[in-house]
Design a protein around this motif. Structure first.
Motif, short mmCIF file in Angstrom:
data_model
loop_
_atom_site.label_atom_id
_atom_site.label_comp_id
_atom_site.label_asym_id
_atom_site.label_seq_id
_atom_site.Cartn_x
_atom_site.Cartn_y
_atom_site.Cartn_z
N LEU A 58 0.82 -1.20 0.00
CA LEU A 58 0.00 0.00 0.00
C LEU A 58 0.86 1.26 0.00
O LEU A 58 0.58 2.21 -0.74
N HIS A 59 1.91 1.28 0.83
CA HIS A 59 2.74 2.48 0.93
C HIS A 59 3.66 2.65 -0.27
O HIS A 59 4.22 3.74 -0.46
N GLU A 60 3.82 1.61 -1.08
CA GLU A 60 4.62 1.74 -2.30
C GLU A 60 3.81 2.31 -3.46
O GLU A 60 4.38 2.68 -4.49
N SER A 61 2.49 2.43 -3.31
CA SER A 61 1.64 2.95 -4.38
C SER A 61 1.93 4.44 -4.58
O SER A 61 1.98 5.20 -3.62
N PRO A 62 2.10 4.88 -5.83
CA PRO A 62 2.56 6.25 -6.08
C PRO A 62 1.47 7.33 -6.02
O PRO A 62 1.78 8.51 -5.88
N VAL A 115 -0.04 9.11 0.96
CA VAL A 115 0.18 9.40 -0.46
C VAL A 115 -0.55 10.67 -0.87
O VAL A 115 -0.09 11.41 -1.75
N THR A 116 -1.66 10.98 -0.21
CA THR A 116 -2.38 12.23 -0.51
C THR A 116 -1.54 13.44 -0.10
O THR A 116 -1.42 14.42 -0.85
N VAL A 117 -0.96 13.38 1.10
CA VAL A 117 -0.08 14.47 1.56
C VAL A 117 1.12 14.61 0.62
O VAL A 117 1.51 15.72 0.24
N ARG A 118 1.70 13.47 0.25
CA ARG A 118 2.86 13.51 -0.65
C ARG A 118 2.49 14.13 -2.00
O ARG A 118 3.25 14.94 -2.55
N GLU A 119 1.33 13.78 -2.50
CA GLU A 119 0.88 14.34 -3.79
C GLU A 119 0.63 15.84 -3.66
O GLU A 119 0.96 16.62 -4.57
N GLN A 120 0.04 16.27 -2.54
CA GLN A 120 -0.22 17.69 -2.32
C GLN A 120 1.09 18.48 -2.22
O GLN A 120 1.19 19.59 -2.76
N LEU A 121 2.08 17.92 -1.53
CA LEU A 121 3.37 18.59 -1.42
C LEU A 121 4.06 18.70 -2.78
O LEU A 121 4.67 19.72 -3.10
N THR A 122 3.95 17.64 -3.58
CA THR A 122 4.54 17.66 -4.92
C THR A 122 3.88 18.74 -5.77
O THR A 122 4.55 19.48 -6.49
N GLU A 123 2.54 18.81 -5.69
CA GLU A 123 1.81 19.83 -6.44
C GLU A 123 2.19 21.23 -5.97
O GLU A 123 2.34 22.15 -6.78
N ALA A 124 2.34 21.39 -4.65
CA ALA A 124 2.72 22.70 -4.11
C ALA A 124 4.10 23.12 -4.61
O ALA A 124 4.32 24.29 -4.96
N MET A 125 5.05 22.18 -4.65
CA MET A 125 6.38 22.49 -5.14
C MET A 125 6.36 22.83 -6.62
O MET A 125 7.03 23.76 -7.07
N HIS A 126 5.53 22.09 -7.38
CA HIS A 126 5.41 22.36 -8.81
C HIS A 126 4.80 23.74 -9.03
O HIS A 126 5.24 24.50 -9.91
N THR A 127 3.77 24.07 -8.22
CA THR A 127 3.12 25.38 -8.33
C THR A 127 4.11 26.50 -8.01
O THR A 127 4.15 27.53 -8.69
N ARG A 128 4.91 26.29 -6.95
CA ARG A 128 5.91 27.29 -6.57
C ARG A 128 6.90 27.54 -7.70
O ARG A 128 7.26 28.68 -8.02
N ASP A 129 7.33 26.45 -8.35
CA ASP A 129 8.28 26.59 -9.46
C ASP A 129 7.65 27.34 -10.63
O ASP A 129 8.30 28.19 -11.26
N LEU A 130 6.38 27.03 -10.92
CA LEU A 130 5.69 27.72 -12.01
C LEU A 130 5.58 29.21 -11.74
O LEU A 130 5.83 30.04 -12.62
N ILE A 131 5.18 29.56 -10.51
CA ILE A 131 5.02 30.97 -10.15
C ILE A 131 6.38 31.68 -10.20
O ILE A 131 6.47 32.83 -10.65
N GLY A 132 7.42 30.98 -9.77
CA GLY A 132 8.76 31.56 -9.84
C GLY A 132 9.19 31.83 -11.27
O GLY A 132 9.76 32.90 -11.57
N GLN A 133 8.89 30.88 -12.16
CA GLN A 133 9.24 31.08 -13.57
C GLN A 133 8.45 32.24 -14.18
O GLN A 133 9.01 33.07 -14.90
N ALA A 134 7.14 32.28 -13.86
CA ALA A 134 6.30 33.36 -14.39
C ALA A 134 6.76 34.71 -13.87
O ALA A 134 6.79 35.70 -14.62
N THR A 135 7.14 34.77 -12.59
CA THR A 135 7.64 36.01 -12.00
C THR A 135 8.91 36.46 -12.72
O THR A 135 9.09 37.65 -13.03
N GLY A 136 9.80 35.50 -12.99
CA GLY A 136 11.04 35.84 -13.70
C GLY A 136 10.77 36.37 -15.09
O GLY A 136 11.44 37.31 -15.56
N ILE A 137 9.79 35.79 -15.76
CA ILE A 137 9.43 36.25 -17.11
C ILE A 137 8.92 37.68 -17.07
O ILE A 137 9.30 38.53 -17.90
#
Length: 241
Positions: free
Chosen positions: A46-50, A179-201
Motif C-alpha cells: 500500500l505504501h509503495e503505491s505512487p 500518499v495524498t499528503v505527498r501528492e499535495q506537497l509535490t503539487e505545491a512544489m510544482h506550483t511554486r516553481d511555475l510561479i517563480g518562472q512566471a515572475t522571472g518572465i
C-alpha cells in the motif's frame, strides 16, 4: 487538517508470499504471527503505491487475498444527497454492478464496519454479489469513502472477517493519507516553481523587480478570476511556445 506521519523504510519489511498464505488458518492462530506478517506485507504494498488511485487499486486487490470469504472488492465514495461513485474495483462484476443500494450504507456514517449476510434478503433482488462487508476508510460531514468486500455466497463474512477488515482498512487509511499528503506537497512544489518562472518572465519583460512582478501576477489573477498557478502556467507556456 493535520496528519500524524510514521515513516518506515520499505526495505525494513519482509517480502510475504500471499499465494502460500492461508488466511482462515492464520486468523484462528492464537499467536497471530502469520496474520501480522500478512498485514505487514499488505502495508508495504500500500505504501509503495505512487498515487491515491493506485493505493485504492492495491487495496481492493489485497482485500480479496486477505479477507476470509472475499471474492470481489471495490471502493466507493458517497456524499450526502448524492449517488455512490465507484473509485476502484477488482473486476467487471463489481464495476458494472456498482454499489448496491442497501440500507447499510447510511449506517456507515456512524459505524466503521457493516455486514449484510444476504443482499437479496435485504431487498437487493437479482444481486449476484450476495454477501457484503463494508468498511469505512474516510468520513467527514459530507463525504464517505468505503471499501467493500463481496461474495457470491450468502453469509460469507463472519465476525473474524469483520475484525480483520478493520485492521486492514486502518493500514489502507494510513497509506491513503500518506500518499495524498505527498501528492499535495509535490503539487505545491510544482506550483511554486511555475510561479517563480512566471515572475522571472515578468521581471524581464517589464523590467521590474521580483516583488513588483509577483504583485502584478497576483493582480492579474484577481482581475481575470483565474487561479495564480493557472495564470503562471499560461505565461510560462506562452514563453516556451
Amino acid at each position: 487538517m493535520s496528519y500524524e506521519r510514521f515513516v518506515v523504510a520499505a526495505s525494513d519489511f519482509p517480502v510475504f508470499d500471499f499465494s502460500a498464505y492461508d488466511v482462515s488458518e492464520a486468523t484462528r492462530s492464537p499467536g497471530g504471527l502469520d496474520l501480522a506478517e500478512a498485514l505487514t506485507a499488505a502495508a508495504r504494498e500500500l505504501h509503495e503505491s505512487p498515487t491515491p488511485g493506485a493505493t485504492l487499486d492495491t487495496a481492493v486487490r489485497l482485500a480479496v487475498r486477505l479477507l476470509p470469504g472475499a471474492e470481489h472488492a471495490g471502493v466507493c465514495e458517497l456524499e450526502h444527497g448524492e449517488t455512490l461513485r465507484a473509485l476502484a474495483w477488482t473486476d467487471d462484476l463489481v464495476r458494472d454492478a456498482g454499489a448496491p443500494e442497501l440500507p447499510h450504507w447510511e449506517r456507515l456514517w456512524t459505524s466503521p464496519v457493516v455486514r449484510v449476510a444476504d443482499s437479496v434478503g435485504a431487498g437487493g433482488e437479482g444481486q449476484e454479489l450476495r454477501s457484503v462487508l463494508s468498511m469505512r476508510l474516510r468520513a467527514d460531514k459530507r463525504r464517505l469513502t468505503v471499501l467493500t468486500a463481496y461474495s457470491r455466497e450468502p453469509g460469507a463474512f463472519d465476525e473474524t472477517a469483520a475484525r480483520l477488515g478493520r485492521l486492514f482498512t486502518a493500514h489502507v487509511s494510513l497509506a491513503l493519507n500518506s500518499v495524498t499528503v505527498r501528492e499535495q506537497l509535490t503539487e505545491a512544489m510544482h506550483t511554486r516553481d511555475l510561479i517563480g518562472q512566471a515572475t522571472g518572465i515578468l521581471m524581464e519583460r517589464m523590467e521590474i523587480d521580483a516583488q513588483a512582478a509577483f504583485e502584478s501576477l497576483v493582480r492579474a489573477s484577481q482581475r481575470e478570476n483565474v487561479k495564480l498557478r493557472d495564470l503562471a502556467r499560461r505565461i510560462v507556456g506562452a514563453t516556451e511556445n
